[in-house]
Write a protein that holds these residues in place. Structure first.
Motif, PDB file in Angstrom:
ATOM      1  N   HIS A 278       0.906  -0.946   0.517  1.00  0.00           N
ATOM      2  CA  HIS A 278      -0.385   0.129   0.191  1.00  0.00           C
ATOM      3  C   HIS A 278       0.939   1.013   0.122  1.00  0.00           C
ATOM      4  O   HIS A 278       0.493   2.124   0.094  1.00  0.00           O
ATOM      5  CB  HIS A 278      -0.842   0.056   1.229  1.00  0.00           C
ATOM      6  CG  HIS A 278      -0.568   0.309   2.282  1.00  0.00           C
ATOM      7  ND1 HIS A 278      -0.013  -0.541   3.006  1.00  0.00           N
ATOM      8  CD2 HIS A 278      -0.547   1.406   3.477  1.00  0.00           C
ATOM      9  CE1 HIS A 278       1.011  -0.433   4.338  1.00  0.00           C
ATOM     10  NE2 HIS A 278       0.409   1.222   4.570  1.00  0.00           N
ATOM     11  N   LEU A 279       2.581   1.009  -0.266  1.00  0.00           N
ATOM     12  CA  LEU A 279       2.994   2.307  -0.325  1.00  0.00           C
ATOM     13  C   LEU A 279       3.742   2.052  -1.459  1.00  0.00           C
ATOM     14  O   LEU A 279       4.648   1.227  -1.492  1.00  0.00           O
ATOM     15  CB  LEU A 279       4.021   1.829   1.250  1.00  0.00           C
ATOM     16  CG  LEU A 279       3.085   2.247   2.177  1.00  0.00           C
ATOM     17  CD1 LEU A 279       4.421   2.112   3.139  1.00  0.00           C
ATOM     18  CD2 LEU A 279       3.089   3.308   2.301  1.00  0.00           C
ATOM     19  N   THR A 280       3.543   2.781  -2.439  1.00  0.00           N
ATOM     20  CA  THR A 280       4.041   2.942  -3.607  1.00  0.00           C
ATOM     21  C   THR A 280       4.756   4.185  -4.144  1.00  0.00           C
ATOM     22  O   THR A 280       4.490   5.075  -3.217  1.00  0.00           O
ATOM     23  CB  THR A 280       3.107   2.928  -4.532  1.00  0.00           C
ATOM     24  OG1 THR A 280       2.251   3.868  -5.104  1.00  0.00           O
ATOM     25  CG2 THR A 280       2.497   1.628  -4.614  1.00  0.00           C
ATOM     26  N   LEU A 281       5.489   4.860  -4.670  1.00  0.00           N
ATOM     27  CA  LEU A 281       6.576   5.399  -5.261  1.00  0.00           C
ATOM     28  C   LEU A 281       5.985   5.827  -6.646  1.00  0.00           C
ATOM     29  O   LEU A 281       6.003   5.347  -7.761  1.00  0.00           O
ATOM     30  CB  LEU A 281       7.966   5.251  -5.293  1.00  0.00           C
ATOM     31  CG  LEU A 281       8.360   4.820  -4.146  1.00  0.00           C
ATOM     32  CD1 LEU A 281       9.718   4.547  -4.279  1.00  0.00           C
ATOM     33  CD2 LEU A 281       8.376   5.830  -3.498  1.00  0.00           C
ATOM     34  N   LYS A 282       6.261   7.144  -6.565  1.00  0.00           N
ATOM     35  CA  LYS A 282       5.569   7.656  -8.040  1.00  0.00           C
ATOM     36  C   LYS A 282       6.553   7.725  -9.163  1.00  0.00           C
ATOM     37  O   LYS A 282       7.270   7.448 -10.342  1.00  0.00           O
ATOM     38  CB  LYS A 282       5.208   9.493  -7.917  1.00  0.00           C
ATOM     39  CG  LYS A 282       4.192   9.763  -7.248  1.00  0.00           C
ATOM     40  CD  LYS A 282       4.088  11.016  -7.018  1.00  0.00           C
ATOM     41  CE  LYS A 282       2.694  11.773  -6.350  1.00  0.00           C
ATOM     42  NZ  LYS A 282       2.493  12.965  -6.352  1.00  0.00           N
ATOM     43  N   ASP A 283       8.118   8.630  -8.656  1.00  0.00           N
ATOM     44  CA  ASP A 283       9.086   7.518  -9.152  1.00  0.00           C
ATOM     45  C   ASP A 283      10.368   7.036  -9.004  1.00  0.00           C
ATOM     46  O   ASP A 283      11.232   7.442  -7.567  1.00  0.00           O
ATOM     47  CB  ASP A 283      10.090   9.074  -9.496  1.00  0.00           C
ATOM     48  CG  ASP A 283      11.270   8.895 -10.917  1.00  0.00           C
ATOM     49  OD1 ASP A 283      11.270   7.931 -10.675  1.00  0.00           O
ATOM     50  OD2 ASP A 283      12.302   9.774 -11.050  1.00  0.00           O
ATOM     51  N   PRO A 284      10.325   5.660  -9.301  1.00  0.00           N
ATOM     52  CA  PRO A 284      11.104   4.826  -7.800  1.00  0.00           C
ATOM     53  C   PRO A 284      12.900   5.297  -7.671  1.00  0.00           C
ATOM     54  O   PRO A 284      13.439   5.003  -7.011  1.00  0.00           O
ATOM     55  CB  PRO A 284      11.214   3.660  -8.669  1.00  0.00           C
ATOM     56  CG  PRO A 284      10.012   3.562  -9.311  1.00  0.00           C
ATOM     57  CD  PRO A 284       9.575   4.652  -9.564  1.00  0.00           C
ATOM     58  N   ALA A 285      12.831   6.077  -8.598  1.00  0.00           N
ATOM     59  CA  ALA A 285      14.120   5.845  -8.888  1.00  0.00           C
ATOM     60  C   ALA A 285      14.760   7.485  -7.803  1.00  0.00           C
ATOM     61  O   ALA A 285      15.595   7.827  -7.766  1.00  0.00           O
ATOM     62  CB  ALA A 285      15.396   6.830  -9.746  1.00  0.00           C
ATOM     63  N   LEU A 286      13.876   8.532  -7.522  1.00  0.00           N
ATOM     64  CA  LEU A 286      13.427   9.693  -6.999  1.00  0.00           C
ATOM     65  C   LEU A 286      14.408   9.294  -5.602  1.00  0.00           C
ATOM     66  O   LEU A 286      15.743  10.335  -5.319  1.00  0.00           O
ATOM     67  CB  LEU A 286      12.138  10.342  -6.950  1.00  0.00           C
ATOM     68  CG  LEU A 286      12.389  11.650  -6.307  1.00  0.00           C
ATOM     69  CD1 LEU A 286      11.847  12.603  -7.346  1.00  0.00           C
ATOM     70  CD2 LEU A 286      12.073  12.050  -4.899  1.00  0.00           C
ATOM     71  N   PRO A 287      14.375   8.656  -4.714  1.00  0.00           N
ATOM     72  CA  PRO A 287      14.493   8.394  -3.350  1.00  0.00           C
ATOM     73  C   PRO A 287      16.390   8.321  -3.426  1.00  0.00           C
ATOM     74  O   PRO A 287      16.808   9.197  -2.460  1.00  0.00           O
ATOM     75  CB  PRO A 287      14.048   6.931  -2.665  1.00  0.00           C
ATOM     76  CG  PRO A 287      13.230   6.846  -3.015  1.00  0.00           C
ATOM     77  CD  PRO A 287      12.873   7.451  -4.994  1.00  0.00           C
TER      78      PRO A 287
END
Length: 228
Positions: free
Chosen positions: A148-157
Motif C-alpha cells: 500500500h506504499l508506492t513511489l511515483k518515481d522509484p529512482a527519486l529517493p
C-alpha cells in the motif's frame, strides 16, 4: 472523515481518544438515521456537519485551535505563553485563527544545513528500538497483497532525496518502513518494508518531493491496539 483522520486531536491536552470516539458516535447516529428513513432525496450525509458543529466536540476543538499553530509560529516558549492566555483567559474566543501557510514537506531543510542528531541506544526500560515498538502495535498486513506504499518515481529517493536530504524517510518514519540498503555492487537502493507500517501517514505528508503515495491497504491490515 472521523476520528484521527479528521484531525480531532486536542493539541493542548495531547489527547484524542474521547474526541475521536465522539466523532464516531455522531457519524453513527447520522448514518443510522439515514438508513432508517424510508425516503431520502440525497445520499450526502450533510447532517453530520451540523451535528458536529452543534456538539461539545466542536466547542472543545475550536477553543484549542490556535495551540499548535502558535507553537509553530513563535516556538515553544512564546507559543505556550500565547496559548495560555488564549485558552485560559479568553477561553479560545480571540477573533482570529492562525494558519500554517507552508506545507510540512516544503519546510524540510537540506542535510547540509542541519545538525545531525545522535540518539542514545535504547535501554529497553524507558526507551525502545523501533521494531520492538512495531511489535507492540500488533501491526499486520497480508503478505500476498499489493504494497500500500508506492513511489511515483522509484529512482527519486536515491537520485534526489539521498544526496540532498540524506533520505529523511529513514528517520521520520517511526516504524522503520523505509531503509537505504547497500547492494553487493556498492550501489544503494531504497527499500520499503510495508509490513511494518503503523498507518501514521507521516511519509505521505513529509516526503519533500511528495513522491510517496499512501493508500488504504486491503482488508483490515494495520496496527491493532487492543487495550485502547
Amino acid at each position: 472523515l472521523i476520528g484521527c483522520d479528521a484531525g480531532t486531536l486536542n493539541f493542548a491536552k495531547i489527547k484524542g481518544s474521547h474526541t475521536a470516539m465522539k466523532s464516531g458516535m455522531l457519524a453513527a447516529e447520522v448514518v443510522h438515521k439515514a438508513i432508517t428513513e424510508q425516503e431520502r432525496g440525497s445520499d450526502d450525509l450533510t447532517e453530520y456537519t451540523e451535528a458536529f458543529n452543534n456538539s461539545w466536540l466542536y466547542k472543545e476543538l475550536y477553543q484549542q485551535r490556535n495551540f499548535g499553530p502558535a507553537q509553530h509560529k513563535w516556538g515553544n516558549l512564546v507559543g505556550s505563553a500565547y496559548s495560555f492566555v488564549d485558552i485560559n483567559i479568553f477561553n479560545g474566543n480571540l477573533p482570529w485563527t492562525f494558519e500554517d501557510k507552508k506545507a510540512d514537506h516544503a519546510a524540510m531543510k537540506p542535510a547540509a544545513q542541519s545538525k545531525e542528531i545522535t540518539y542514545p541506544k535504547p535501554d529497553g526500560k524507558l526507551t525502545f528500538d523501533r521494531l520492538a515498538s512495531v511489535f507492540l502495535s500488533n501491526t499486520n498486513h497480508e503478505e500476498d497483497q499489493p504494497c500500500h506504499l508506492t513511489l511515483k518515481d522509484p529512482a527519486l529517493p536515491i537520485r534526489d532525496n539521498l544526496p540532498t536530504y540524506d533520505e529523511p524517510a529513514q528517520r521520520y518514519c517511526p516504524a522503520g518502513v523505509y531503509e537505504v540498503v547497500d547492494n553487493e555492487d556498492g550501489s544503494k537502493r531504497f527499500q520499503i518494508n510495508g509490513q511494518n507500517c503503523v498507518h501514521c501517514k507521516t511519509c505521505d505528508i513529509k516526503d519533500p518531493a511528495q513522491n510517496i503515495v499512501w493508500v488504504t491497504p486491503e482488508g483490515f491490515g494495520g496496527p491493532n491496539y487492543p487495550n485502547m
